[in-house]
Design a protein around this motif. Structure first.
Motif, PDB file in Angstrom:
ATOM      1  N   ASN A 177      -1.691   6.031  -1.143  1.00 11.23           N
ATOM      2  CA  ASN A 177      -2.533   5.128  -1.451  1.00 11.23           C
ATOM      3  C   ASN A 177      -2.999   4.902  -2.951  1.00 11.23           C
ATOM      4  O   ASN A 177      -3.957   4.438  -3.202  1.00 11.23           O
ATOM      5  CB  ASN A 177      -3.988   5.781  -0.806  1.00 11.23           C
ATOM      6  N   ARG A 178      -1.976   4.977  -3.837  1.00 17.04           N
ATOM      7  CA  ARG A 178      -2.344   4.853  -5.194  1.00 17.04           C
ATOM      8  C   ARG A 178      -2.861   3.475  -5.338  1.00 17.04           C
ATOM      9  O   ARG A 178      -3.884   3.178  -6.241  1.00 17.04           O
ATOM     10  CB  ARG A 178      -0.999   5.028  -5.973  1.00 17.04           C
ATOM     11  N   ASP A 179      -1.977   2.368  -4.692  1.00 17.12           N
ATOM     12  CA  ASP A 179      -2.550   0.952  -4.977  1.00 17.12           C
ATOM     13  C   ASP A 179      -3.874   0.616  -4.449  1.00 17.12           C
ATOM     14  O   ASP A 179      -4.766   0.018  -5.237  1.00 17.12           O
ATOM     15  CB  ASP A 179      -1.519  -0.085  -4.328  1.00 17.12           C
ATOM     16  N   LEU A 180      -4.103   1.390  -3.319  1.00 15.18           N
ATOM     17  CA  LEU A 180      -5.457   0.944  -2.834  1.00 15.18           C
ATOM     18  C   LEU A 180      -6.600   1.398  -3.709  1.00 15.18           C
ATOM     19  O   LEU A 180      -7.536   0.775  -3.863  1.00 15.18           O
ATOM     20  CB  LEU A 180      -5.512   1.586  -1.194  1.00 15.18           C
ATOM     21  N   LEU A 181      -6.396   2.815  -3.928  1.00 15.80           N
ATOM     22  CA  LEU A 181      -7.375   3.692  -4.803  1.00 15.80           C
ATOM     23  C   LEU A 181      -7.585   2.663  -6.235  1.00 15.80           C
ATOM     24  O   LEU A 181      -8.672   2.594  -6.751  1.00 15.80           O
ATOM     25  CB  LEU A 181      -6.928   4.939  -5.170  1.00 15.80           C
ATOM     26  N   VAL A 206     -18.045   7.881   0.251  1.00 14.24           N
ATOM     27  CA  VAL A 206     -17.232   8.885   0.714  1.00 14.24           C
ATOM     28  C   VAL A 206     -16.569   8.674   2.115  1.00 14.24           C
ATOM     29  O   VAL A 206     -15.361   8.404   2.328  1.00 14.24           O
ATOM     30  CB  VAL A 206     -17.887  10.323   0.786  1.00 14.24           C
ATOM     31  N   VAL A 207     -17.551   8.504   2.983  1.00 10.62           N
ATOM     32  CA  VAL A 207     -17.086   8.453   4.507  1.00 10.62           C
ATOM     33  C   VAL A 207     -16.099   6.943   4.486  1.00 10.62           C
ATOM     34  O   VAL A 207     -14.966   7.067   5.057  1.00 10.62           O
ATOM     35  CB  VAL A 207     -18.257   8.224   5.368  1.00 10.62           C
ATOM     36  N   ASP A 208     -16.786   5.625   4.109  1.00  3.95           N
ATOM     37  CA  ASP A 208     -15.942   4.358   4.186  1.00  3.95           C
ATOM     38  C   ASP A 208     -14.783   4.531   3.468  1.00  3.95           C
ATOM     39  O   ASP A 208     -13.571   3.956   3.725  1.00  3.95           O
ATOM     40  CB  ASP A 208     -16.650   3.418   3.755  1.00  3.95           C
ATOM     41  N   ALA A 209     -14.883   5.183   2.153  1.00  4.28           N
ATOM     42  CA  ALA A 209     -13.538   5.169   1.441  1.00  4.28           C
ATOM     43  C   ALA A 209     -12.408   5.904   1.914  1.00  4.28           C
ATOM     44  O   ALA A 209     -11.225   5.606   2.208  1.00  4.28           O
ATOM     45  CB  ALA A 209     -13.986   5.990  -0.184  1.00  4.28           C
ATOM     46  N   ILE A 210     -12.726   7.184   2.544  1.00  2.00           N
ATOM     47  CA  ILE A 210     -11.620   8.043   3.165  1.00  2.00           C
ATOM     48  C   ILE A 210     -11.048   7.242   4.350  1.00  2.00           C
ATOM     49  O   ILE A 210      -9.960   7.304   4.684  1.00  2.00           O
ATOM     50  CB  ILE A 210     -12.383   9.347   3.487  1.00  2.00           C
TER      51      ILE A 210
END
Length: 518
Positions: free
Chosen positions: A98-102, A155-159
């Motif tokens: 998920n490097r690009d997404l992060l 946190v929740v939506d990000a994960i």
């Protein structure tokens, strides 16, 4: 239960599951020693923190950071080498995938790290997960609060946006909110190894989290560089008594302590310190009576959620009562004055402000104590100079004693802060004693007595500081104190071998005596 059976789990409607002693425990005795389930950052400095080994990262070329210890870059580079117990291959794979997404979404990877680690434990370690799943969450009290909404977004939506391995079940909103609650309610605040940059972490432990709260706890906690947590008895604890830890700051007033516990731990504290209007004579919240100017005003109904709104405060001497709003206004003015006092303010300015505030607050009031900490910082700089002023040395000694006396009420027995205060008291005593002897104001016998007083303080400080892991600031202070104790013992021996000399007697001539001479 530990192999030595020092504690057991009890249950009550009020406390839920909590720990009690299985035998009599002496002060300084180890009750619990355990490794964390998970450790992660709480205070995050962007682009300069290694998620894997919890260390600050040295900057390298092209504005990138890489940890020299584990080669783990902030977005988990392909070259990551897993060298710590808390950084797993699954976690590494998720960050790498998920490097690009992060990067594009500007997701705070550090903010989601601990919840992510618990989520992975759920799928990879059912035995540990069973113990995590039993932890208190207070979800019913958290729903739709500011904390709930913050965790939902950050946190929740990000994960839930992350791409995860096919063998791991995608996280539900309910589960992730529960994991956030488990961390918020049960995790302990930790310092990074060696207190690097003062970075704060959070650690989750199975056994220690079951300790009940009391603002005057009976335990002392230490954490080493491997995040192993040790719980010592700070005072003697009899068999079947609760094992208690203070989950808030001991140097806050009752209202602030209760607010912190209500908002972070979701319970109302009813300990002896919180239910006493004058906080067991520590007077951390007491205000000088505006009417008689002799007594101190304390809150009479400590059960009220906001003691500065609808509560009644009463003077312990003249019995005059005041509304909480007047107390709040007084504290707001005092806070403003303290905030305007710069961090690098000199001793005179801080001392003048202390005198001004003491016309409104008790000298032990938590706001005045915060200012006394600033004063001690300024005094330390002066006292380590080649020739510190005598009045500054005396002021440091007096201030240390004042802070220590409050700590002795709110932190009974073994205490990290008390150990530091005891250490800081010994040096002014030595300086003042040596100066008095050099000026022939005291004899060698009196000098030896005063040096022995400093030695006793140093010994008492060591009984507390030697419990600290050697790499922590307090552990390093203990090592320095041991060296100073050896030197002090030698000095006392040398002084006792000196021939006895009478001190110089300074006679002040009175006006009448001078007239007779004339």
């Amino acid at each position: 239960m530990t192999p030595t059976a020092k504690y057991k789990v009890a249950h009550s409607k009020k406390l839920g599951r909590y720990l009690v002693t299985a035998k009599n425990i002496a002060a300084g005795e180890v009750i619990i020693r355990e490794e964390p389930i998970a450790v992660g950052p709480m205070v995050y400095k962007k682009d300069c923190f290694c998620f894997a080994c919890m260390r600050t990262l040295p900057k390298i070329s092209e504005g990138r950071y890489v940890c020299s210890r584990c080669n783990f870059a902030p977005l988990c580079s392909v070259a990551c080498e897993v060298r710590t117990n808390h950084h797993t291959t699954e976690e590494c794979q998720i960050f790498r995938d998920n490097r690009d997404l992060l990067a594009e979404s500007k997701i705070d990877a550090a903010g989601i790290l601990l919840a992510l680690r618990l989520w992975i434990i759920k799928h990879k370690n059912s035995v540990v997960w069973e113990k995590i799943d039993c932890m208190e969450t207070h979800l019913d009290k958290r729903i739709d609060t500011p904390v709930w909404r913050d965790r939902q977004v950050n946190v929740v939506d990000a994960i839930r946006r992350l791409r995860v391995p096919t063998e791991i079940e995608p996280p539900s909103t309910e589960l992730m909110q529960k994991l956030c609650a488990i961390l918020d309610v049960n995790a302990f605040e930790l310092r990074s190894p060696g207190a690097v940059d003062g970075l704060l972490l959070r650690g989750l432990y199975i056994e220690a989290t079951l300790m009940a709260h009391d603002c005057r706890g009976n335990t002392h906690l230490t954490v080493d560089d491997n995040f192993q947590l040790t719980v010592y008895a700070s005072v003697t604890i009899k068999q079947d008594e609760p094992i208690l830890f203070n989950y808030t700051s001991s140097l806050l007033g009752t209202a602030d302590r209760k607010d912190h516990l209500r908002e972070g731990k979701y319970f109302e504290c009813e300990c002896s310190l919180c239910t006493d209007p004058y906080e067991l004579q520590s007077h951390l919240s007491s205000v000088l009576c505006p009417r008689c100017k002799k007594g101190f005003v304390g809150i009479q109904d400590t059960s009220i959620v906001d003691p500065y709104e609808r509560s009644r405060w009463q003077c312990q001497m003249c019995k005059r009562t005041y509304g909480g709003r007047l107390i709040r206004a007084t504290l707001n003015i005092c806070r403003t004055l303290i905030d305007e006092c710069e961090e690098d303010a000199d001793i005179k300015r801080i001392d003048d402000l202390l005198k001004k505030l003491s016309r409104s607050l008790h000298t032990n009031h938590f706001l005045i104590l915060s200012l006394k900490q600033k004063l001690l910082t300024a005094c330390r700089k002066e006292i380590t100079s080649p020739n510190p002023q005598k009045k500054v040395v005396q002021k440091m000694l007096d201030t240390c004693k004042e802070v220590y006396n409050v700590l002795d009420i709110v932190e009974p027995g073994i205490s990290r802060l008390k150990g530091i205060m005891l250490y800081e008291m010994h040096l002014p005593i030595i300086i003042l004693a040596n100066r008095s002897y050099s000026a022939r104001e005291i004899s060698s016998t009196q000098l030896a007595c005063q040096l022995e007083e400093a030695r006793d303080l140093l010994k008492k400080a060591l009984t507390m500081l030697l419990l600290e892991p050697p790499t922590t600031p307090e552990g390093k202070l203990a090592k320095r104190a041991l060296e100073e104790l050896r030197t002090l013992n030698q000095n006392i021996s040398d002084v006792k071998s000196l021939p006895l000399e009478e001190p110089k007697v300074h006679v002040r001539k009175t006006r009448e005596h001078r007239k007779k001479i004339k």
